[in-house]
Design an enzyme around this catalytic site. Structure first.
Site, PDB file in Angstrom:
ATOM      1  N   PRO A   2       0.843  -1.204   0.000  1.00 23.25           N
ATOM      2  CA  PRO A   2       0.000   0.000   0.000  1.00 23.25           C
ATOM      3  C   PRO A   2       0.874   1.247   0.000  1.00 23.25           C
ATOM      4  O   PRO A   2       1.991   1.222   0.492  1.00 23.25           O
ATOM      5  CB  PRO A   2      -0.775  -0.112   1.306  1.00 23.25           C
ATOM      6  CG  PRO A   2       0.020  -1.023   2.167  1.00 23.25           C
ATOM      7  CD  PRO A   2       0.759  -1.945   1.246  1.00 23.25           C
ATOM      8  N   GLU A   3       0.384   2.318  -0.583  1.00 25.48           N
ATOM      9  CA  GLU A   3       1.120   3.577  -0.561  1.00 25.48           C
ATOM     10  C   GLU A   3       0.474   4.528   0.447  1.00 25.48           C
ATOM     11  O   GLU A   3      -0.523   4.194   1.085  1.00 25.48           O
ATOM     12  CB  GLU A   3       1.176   4.177  -1.972  1.00 25.48           C
ATOM     13  CG  GLU A   3       2.010   3.299  -2.909  1.00 25.48           C
ATOM     14  CD  GLU A   3       2.639   4.072  -4.063  1.00 25.48           C
ATOM     15  OE1 GLU A   3       2.836   5.295  -3.942  1.00 25.48           O
ATOM     16  OE2 GLU A   3       2.936   3.447  -5.092  1.00 25.48           O
TER      17      GLU A   3
END
Ligand SMILES: [Zn+2]
Length: 286
Positions: A2-3
């Site tokens: 995930p960013e």
């Protein structure tokens, strides 16, 4: 992985559903999920019990829950497939449920860490005087942090013998920018990923930072609509807020600005997506 925007959506959900609740007990269902907590599963559970959770915090892609009056925080490692779910007690256990945290209140929900591939986990760490878990003290502020120093970032770019995408992914320089949003911001700024940062003017650095913030805020705006429900979630690649992507994953598709087919190039065991016309390669590649 995930960013930043995905992690921020999870943080907001946790702030809404978990902050200020006192832990009744924690149950570790798979030892791998606490392997970063060296003292082991029993110690992990013991240290949570009876303590109130403070306001969840984030720096870059790192997310933690402060444990009030302990000087410690629970650091969440989401890995490739880790999810933090707030579920009713009555919901059946997920197949890959690894850790359950029950609360000493009557809200009827519990926090669950679910992870199919068990790369992620939870661990307890001492806080630095700044309130950061000590193991992430070296991570730079992220561009959505009000205390991020734009001028210092520009000066660091000028000093470094590196290329711009490497710099954007350097967590000691700027945190939270991953492969996807780096490509998006570079496309918006019309910059090729191999440009040498030593040549950057101040306006160019500041414009790029503005695009980095824009792509992250746009992603937050899309993802932020889903955290209203009683459900906090981070998926792998499929969970990205992909509706707003202009560059990443668009190999062969027309550039949304000039119509030229977008290209993909191998880059540090990943890929870089760019428009060969809008984002001209530097004449001397580094
Ligand atoms: Zn183009």
């Amino acid at each position: 992985m995930p960013e930043l925007p995905e992690v921020e959506v999870v943080r907001r959900g946790l702030e809404r559903w978990v902050a200020h609740r006192t832990v009744a007990d924690a149950e570790v269902l798979h030892p791998r999920a606490v392997r970063r907590h060296i003292a082991g599963a029993d110690d992990f559970a013991h240290r949570l019990k009876g303590h109130r959770i403070g306001v969840p915090s984030r720096r870059g892609k790192y997310l933690w829950l402060p444990l009030e009056d302990t000087g410690q925080s629970i650091l969440a490692h989401l890995g490739m497939s880790g999810q933090l779910l707030v579920q009713p007690h009555t919901a059946p256990d997920e197949k890959h449920l690894r850790i359950r945290v029950r609360f000493a209140d009557t809200l009827g929900t519990e926090l669950r860490f679910v992870d199919q591939r068990t790369f992620g986990g939870l661990s307890l760490h001492d806080n630095t005087p700044d309130g950061l878990p000590d193991v992430i003290a070296h991570i730079a502020r992220d561009p959505l942090d009000a205390l991020f120093d734009d001028e210092a970032f520009h000066q660091a770019l000028r000093r470094k013998r590196t290329t711009i995408k490497r710099a954007l992914l350097d967590q000691s320089l700027i945190s939270g920018v991953g492969n996807i949003y780096a490509d998006e911001a570079l496309w918006r700024a019309r910059l090729h990923y191999d440009r040498l940062t030593a040549t950057f003017t101040r306006p160019r650095s500041l414009e790029l930072l503005g695009h980095v913030r824009d792509v992250m805020n746009a992603a937050l705006a899309v993802g932020g609509t889903s955290f209203d429900s009683l459900y906090v979630n981070v998926n792998g690649e499929s969970g990205y807020f992909d509706r707003s992507l202009d560059a990443y994953g668009r190999e062969g598709l027309p550039c949304k600005r000039c119509g030229t087919p977008m290209r993909r190039r191998p880059w540090m065991n990943r890929s870089s997506y760019f428009c060969p016309k809008c984002q001209r390669a530097p004449r001397v590649s580094s």
